[in-house]
Design a protein around this motif. Structure first.
Motif: not given
Lengths: 112, 115
Positions: A34, A36, A38, A42-44, A46, A49, A89, A93, A100, A102-104, B35, B42-43, B91, B100, B104, B106-108, B111
């Motif tokens: 995936f 994503y 950001q 805000e959130g992530l 998609l 994918k 990001f 999965s 998930l 994630f990368g940095q 997360y 990152g997350l 999050f 897989k 997913q 995500f919410g906002p 913080r």
């Protein structure tokens, strides 16, 4: 264990430039991959994918191809816009639980 | 079609207090993931829950952190006796299954700032 490595940022480009953000992964089995995005505060969301080898995900001019032989999923866009400025990001999965990894993250700044 | 909702969006706590973070998944989704995003990082996965069950908590700190997803109501991430190192964005994400290839959503985020 499973892991994702992204190129370090920030990446700074001029508007209409070509974008590549590298992503490689290590995984057991055959994960889904995936990207994503950001935006600040805000959130992530998609972006795209791919669920199996050689699949190409695409959305809003962004593309990435699932390369099993090089364990990569590089993100590309032919012509970036200022509005593309965000943190990107790469993630995979887990085959058992779907969680998930994630990368940095890579910060992209596009200047007019 | 409402997305994933989290509240509060911002939470300030003093060291030693409790933080309670809520997540309402998308309608029809029974799988919730939490997360944590530390500053400039990152997350990181914390916990995966289905209704009334914790499926995978391999990313949760061993002490002070707990999570639940009751039959009725939102999922709750609870942090007891917060410390400054708990300051982060938390999050949650939901999905209709744990396959897989499932996306997913995500919410906002919440913080959390610990003073």
């Amino acid at each position: 264990g499973n892991s994702v490595t992204q190129m370090e940022g920030p990446v700074t480009l001029s508007e209409e430039a070509f974008l590549t953000i590298n992503c490689t992964y290590t995984a057991t089995g055959y994960p889904s991959l995936f990207w994503y995005v950001q935006y600040p505060g805000e959130g992530l969301q998609l972006l795209l994918k791919a669920t199996k080898a050689d699949d190409k995900g695409s959305n809003k001019g962004f593309e990435a191809t699932y390369r099993k032989e090089t364990t990569s999923f590089h993100l590309e866009k032919g012509s970036v816009q200022v509005s593309d400025s965000a943190v990107y990001f790469c993630a995979l999965s887990d085959s058992n639980t779907g969680k998930l990894i994630f990368g940095q993250g890579t910060t992209l700044q596009v200047k007019p | 079609n409402a997305g994933v909702m989290q509240n509060p969006r911002h939470l300030v706590r003093r060291r030693g207090q409790e933080a309670r973070l809520r997540c309402s998944p998308m309608k029809g989704h029974s799988h919730v993931y939490w997360y944590r995003q530390l500053p400039e990082e990152g997350l990181k996965f914390m916990v995966y829950l289905q209704k009334e069950n914790i499926i995978d908590e391999s990313g949760m700190p061993k002490e002070r952190f707990s999570a639940e997803f009751p039959k009725e109501g939102p999922s709750i991430l609870r942090i007891q006796q917060v410390v400054r190192g708990d300051s982060a964005a938390y999050f949650c994400a939901s999905s209709p299954s744990d396959r897989k290839q499932e996306t997913q959503y995500f919410g906002p985020g919440t913080r959390l700032l610990v003073l």
